[in-house]
Design a protein around this motif. Structure first.
Motif, PDB file in Angstrom:
ATOM      1  N   LEU A   1      69.916 -27.538  50.783  1.00 25.36           N
ATOM      2  CA  LEU A   1      70.354 -26.526  49.603  1.00 25.36           C
ATOM      3  C   LEU A   1      70.913 -27.253  48.507  1.00 25.36           C
ATOM      4  O   LEU A   1      70.983 -26.995  47.303  1.00 25.36           O
ATOM      5  CB  LEU A   1      70.959 -25.339  50.191  1.00 25.36           C
ATOM      6  N   SER A   2      72.019 -27.999  48.978  1.00 21.11           N
ATOM      7  CA  SER A   2      72.803 -28.655  47.986  1.00 21.11           C
ATOM      8  C   SER A   2      72.175 -29.698  47.197  1.00 21.11           C
ATOM      9  O   SER A   2      72.252 -29.961  45.858  1.00 21.11           O
ATOM     10  CB  SER A   2      73.969 -29.585  48.855  1.00 21.11           C
ATOM     11  N   ASP A   3      70.964 -30.422  47.615  1.00 19.50           N
ATOM     12  CA  ASP A   3      70.244 -31.433  47.024  1.00 19.50           C
ATOM     13  C   ASP A   3      69.573 -30.944  46.089  1.00 19.50           C
ATOM     14  O   ASP A   3      69.268 -31.391  45.072  1.00 19.50           O
ATOM     15  CB  ASP A   3      69.590 -32.434  48.030  1.00 19.50           C
ATOM     16  N   ARG A   4      68.960 -29.670  46.422  1.00 23.43           N
ATOM     17  CA  ARG A   4      68.108 -28.857  45.364  1.00 23.43           C
ATOM     18  C   ARG A   4      68.866 -27.650  44.438  1.00 23.43           C
ATOM     19  O   ARG A   4      68.290 -27.187  43.843  1.00 23.43           O
ATOM     20  CB  ARG A   4      67.218 -27.805  46.196  1.00 23.43           C
ATOM     21  N   HIS A   5      70.214 -28.031  44.366  1.00 20.44           N
ATOM     22  CA  HIS A   5      71.132 -27.341  43.443  1.00 20.44           C
ATOM     23  C   HIS A   5      70.778 -25.744  43.904  1.00 20.44           C
ATOM     24  O   HIS A   5      70.889 -25.028  43.054  1.00 20.44           O
ATOM     25  CB  HIS A   5      71.019 -27.619  41.985  1.00 20.44           C
ATOM     26  N   ARG A   6      70.791 -25.422  44.962  1.00 17.90           N
ATOM     27  CA  ARG A   6      70.842 -24.005  45.369  1.00 17.90           C
ATOM     28  C   ARG A   6      71.790 -23.642  46.299  1.00 17.90           C
ATOM     29  O   ARG A   6      71.779 -22.886  47.275  1.00 17.90           O
ATOM     30  CB  ARG A   6      69.343 -23.905  46.320  1.00 17.90           C
ATOM     31  N   VAL A   7      73.047 -24.011  46.278  1.00 19.02           N
ATOM     32  CA  VAL A   7      74.152 -23.621  46.959  1.00 19.02           C
ATOM     33  C   VAL A   7      74.586 -22.327  46.812  1.00 19.02           C
ATOM     34  O   VAL A   7      75.183 -21.669  47.679  1.00 19.02           O
ATOM     35  CB  VAL A   7      75.423 -24.494  46.839  1.00 19.02           C
ATOM     36  N   ASP A   8      74.213 -21.822  45.628  1.00 18.05           N
ATOM     37  CA  ASP A   8      74.404 -20.297  45.469  1.00 18.05           C
ATOM     38  C   ASP A   8      73.732 -19.346  46.511  1.00 18.05           C
ATOM     39  O   ASP A   8      73.970 -18.262  46.637  1.00 18.05           O
ATOM     40  CB  ASP A   8      74.071 -19.825  43.987  1.00 18.05           C
ATOM     41  N   GLU A   9      72.562 -20.012  47.008  1.00 17.74           N
ATOM     42  CA  GLU A   9      71.779 -19.342  47.821  1.00 17.74           C
ATOM     43  C   GLU A   9      72.015 -19.274  49.326  1.00 17.74           C
ATOM     44  O   GLU A   9      71.400 -18.666  49.990  1.00 17.74           O
ATOM     45  CB  GLU A   9      70.124 -19.766  47.760  1.00 17.74           C
ATOM     46  N   ILE A  10      73.072 -19.911  49.764  1.00 12.70           N
ATOM     47  CA  ILE A  10      73.329 -20.114  51.073  1.00 12.70           C
ATOM     48  C   ILE A  10      73.681 -18.653  51.870  1.00 12.70           C
ATOM     49  O   ILE A  10      72.955 -18.607  52.927  1.00 12.70           O
ATOM     50  CB  ILE A  10      74.896 -20.842  51.248  1.00 12.70           C
ATOM     51  N   THR A  11      74.369 -17.754  51.231  1.00 12.09           N
ATOM     52  CA  THR A  11      74.585 -16.692  51.961  1.00 12.09           C
ATOM     53  C   THR A  11      73.237 -15.886  51.988  1.00 12.09           C
ATOM     54  O   THR A  11      73.123 -15.092  52.784  1.00 12.09           O
ATOM     55  CB  THR A  11      75.829 -15.607  51.256  1.00 12.09           C
ATOM     56  N   SER A  12      72.592 -15.811  50.803  1.00  7.15           N
ATOM     57  CA  SER A  12      71.104 -14.930  50.899  1.00  7.15           C
ATOM     58  C   SER A  12      70.201 -15.777  51.871  1.00  7.15           C
ATOM     59  O   SER A  12      69.416 -14.900  52.619  1.00  7.15           O
ATOM     60  CB  SER A  12      70.144 -15.164  49.362  1.00  7.15           C
ATOM     61  N   VAL A  13      70.340 -17.003  52.012  1.00  7.96           N
ATOM     62  CA  VAL A  13      69.607 -17.508  53.179  1.00  7.96           C
ATOM     63  C   VAL A  13      69.920 -17.265  54.529  1.00  7.96           C
ATOM     64  O   VAL A  13      69.238 -16.825  55.416  1.00  7.96           O
ATOM     65  CB  VAL A  13      69.508 -19.455  52.919  1.00  7.96           C
ATOM     66  N   ALA A  14      71.068 -16.997  54.718  1.00  6.68           N
ATOM     67  CA  ALA A  14      71.752 -16.611  56.061  1.00  6.68           C
ATOM     68  C   ALA A  14      71.487 -15.064  56.145  1.00  6.68           C
ATOM     69  O   ALA A  14      70.897 -14.956  57.174  1.00  6.68           O
ATOM     70  CB  ALA A  14      73.322 -16.720  55.857  1.00  6.68           C
ATOM     71  N   ASP A  15      71.596 -14.163  55.291  1.00  2.00           N
ATOM     72  CA  ASP A  15      71.306 -12.880  55.340  1.00  2.00           C
ATOM     73  C   ASP A  15      69.656 -12.828  55.786  1.00  2.00           C
ATOM     74  O   ASP A  15      69.185 -12.101  56.634  1.00  2.00           O
ATOM     75  CB  ASP A  15      71.246 -12.055  54.067  1.00  2.00           C
ATOM     76  N   GLU A  16      68.639 -13.617  55.081  1.00  3.10           N
ATOM     77  CA  GLU A  16      67.375 -13.450  55.416  1.00  3.10           C
ATOM     78  C   GLU A  16      67.018 -14.281  56.793  1.00  3.10           C
ATOM     79  O   GLU A  16      66.219 -13.373  57.417  1.00  3.10           O
ATOM     80  CB  GLU A  16      66.358 -14.153  54.354  1.00  3.10           C
ATOM     81  N   PHE A  17      67.570 -15.079  57.308  1.00  2.00           N
ATOM     82  CA  PHE A  17      67.605 -15.651  58.410  1.00  2.00           C
ATOM     83  C   PHE A  17      68.061 -14.502  59.739  1.00  2.00           C
ATOM     84  O   PHE A  17      67.286 -14.454  60.606  1.00  2.00           O
ATOM     85  CB  PHE A  17      68.334 -16.770  58.713  1.00  2.00           C
ATOM     86  N   ILE A  18      69.079 -13.999  59.440  1.00  3.28           N
ATOM     87  CA  ILE A  18      69.596 -12.857  60.051  1.00  3.28           C
ATOM     88  C   ILE A  18      68.554 -11.681  60.183  1.00  3.28           C
ATOM     89  O   ILE A  18      68.468 -11.371  61.438  1.00  3.28           O
ATOM     90  CB  ILE A  18      71.104 -12.272  59.681  1.00  3.28           C
ATOM     91  N   GLU A  19      68.075 -11.326  59.122  1.00  2.36           N
ATOM     92  CA  GLU A  19      67.027 -10.295  59.271  1.00  2.36           C
ATOM     93  C   GLU A  19      65.907 -10.795  60.039  1.00  2.36           C
ATOM     94  O   GLU A  19      65.367  -9.895  60.864  1.00  2.36           O
ATOM     95  CB  GLU A  19      66.629 -10.199  57.724  1.00  2.36           C
ATOM     96  N   LEU A  20      65.399 -12.030  59.699  1.00  2.00           N
ATOM     97  CA  LEU A  20      64.188 -12.409  60.571  1.00  2.00           C
ATOM     98  C   LEU A  20      64.520 -12.555  62.205  1.00  2.00           C
ATOM     99  O   LEU A  20      63.601 -12.178  62.964  1.00  2.00           O
ATOM    100  CB  LEU A  20      63.926 -13.733  59.977  1.00  2.00           C
ATOM    101  N   ALA A  21      65.589 -13.121  62.198  1.00  2.00           N
ATOM    102  CA  ALA A  21      65.832 -12.817  63.873  1.00  2.00           C
ATOM    103  C   ALA A  21      66.194 -11.487  64.494  1.00  2.00           C
ATOM    104  O   ALA A  21      65.703 -11.777  65.679  1.00  2.00           O
ATOM    105  CB  ALA A  21      67.253 -13.844  64.099  1.00  2.00           C
ATOM    106  N   ASN A  22      66.582 -10.822  63.626  1.00  2.00           N
ATOM    107  CA  ASN A  22      67.014  -9.274  64.353  1.00  2.00           C
ATOM    108  C   ASN A  22      65.471  -8.751  64.505  1.00  2.00           C
ATOM    109  O   ASN A  22      65.320  -8.118  65.415  1.00  2.00           O
ATOM    110  CB  ASN A  22      67.643  -8.680  63.407  1.00  2.00           C
ATOM    111  N   SER A  23      64.774  -9.027  63.608  1.00  2.00           N
ATOM    112  CA  SER A  23      63.205  -8.355  63.499  1.00  2.00           C
ATOM    113  C   SER A  23      62.604  -8.887  64.624  1.00  2.00           C
ATOM    114  O   SER A  23      61.796  -8.122  65.473  1.00  2.00           O
ATOM    115  CB  SER A  23      62.791  -8.531  62.207  1.00  2.00           C
ATOM    116  N   ASN A  24      62.565 -10.137  64.893  1.00  2.00           N
ATOM    117  CA  ASN A  24      62.046 -10.769  66.034  1.00  2.00           C
ATOM    118  C   ASN A  24      62.455 -10.105  67.360  1.00  2.00           C
ATOM    119  O   ASN A  24      61.591 -10.127  68.306  1.00  2.00           O
ATOM    120  CB  ASN A  24      62.080 -12.280  66.008  1.00  2.00           C
TER     121      ASN A  24
END
Length: 178
Positions: free
Chosen positions: A80-103
């Motif tokens: 995420l840092s290499d791709r200049h997307r550090v602003d997305e870290i919390t959004s990625v975490a939220d999405e992952f948590i949602e995927l894991a919970n749904s699973n």
């Protein structure tokens, strides 16, 4: 591409890798901690966005700060840092948590009450309201709100179940006025 789509793409990739290696719960816990640390220290994102800081230095900072995290999480953060997307870290975490919970058939719930819930109260709320949203159980975050006067207010996704005394009084007031 919208930010939500970007976060979903990274989260899905991380989810698939974690699922293959049977690390879903570990990664989910680590991402919760990372979200909390970013919320508590918003200057971390600003540091990782500094143009004067080289990519290698940013990776070094990520490795040092998150050294106790698994390689999957650290590598995702560095990507995420290499791709200049550090602003997305919390959004990625939220999405992952949602995927894991749904699973696993779990939903995130926020329960507002005037005092901390006991374990038996949390279990009862989880069993009753999980069925209402089509899940097996709830992961409950309890927030103390003394303005409720009594009862509880439960938020699951975009649904709100208001059984608080304050909510009942507000509904009664609206019905009397109309």
């Amino acid at each position: 591409m919208s930010n939500n789509a970007v976060a979903k793409r990274y989260a899905t990739a991380l989810f698939e890798l974690a699922n293959e290696q049977n690390l879903l719960e570990l990664i989910q816990g680590e991402l919760r901690e990372i979200k909390k640390s970013i919320k508590d220290n918003p200057e971390l994102i600003n540091l990782l966005k500094l143009p004067k800081l080289s990519s290698d230095k940013k990776k070094q900072v990520i490795k040092e700060i998150f050294q106790s995290s698994s390689p999957l999480v650290v590598n995702t953060l560095m990507l995420l840092s290499d791709r200049h997307r550090v602003d997305e870290i919390t959004s990625v975490a939220d999405e992952f948590i949602e995927l894991a919970n749904s699973n696993r058939g779990i939903a995130e719930a926020t329960v507002y009450s005037i005092r901390p819930l006991t374990a038996s109260e949390s279990a009862a709320i989880s069993s009753v309201f999980a069925q209402k949203v089509g899940r097996v159980s709830l992961n409950i975050e309890n927030i103390i709100d003394t303005e409720l006067l009594g009862g509880v207010k439960i938020r699951i996704g975009n649904k709100i179940f208001d059984g608080s005394l304050r909510g009942k009084l507000d509904r009664l007031e609206r019905s009397l006025i109309s």
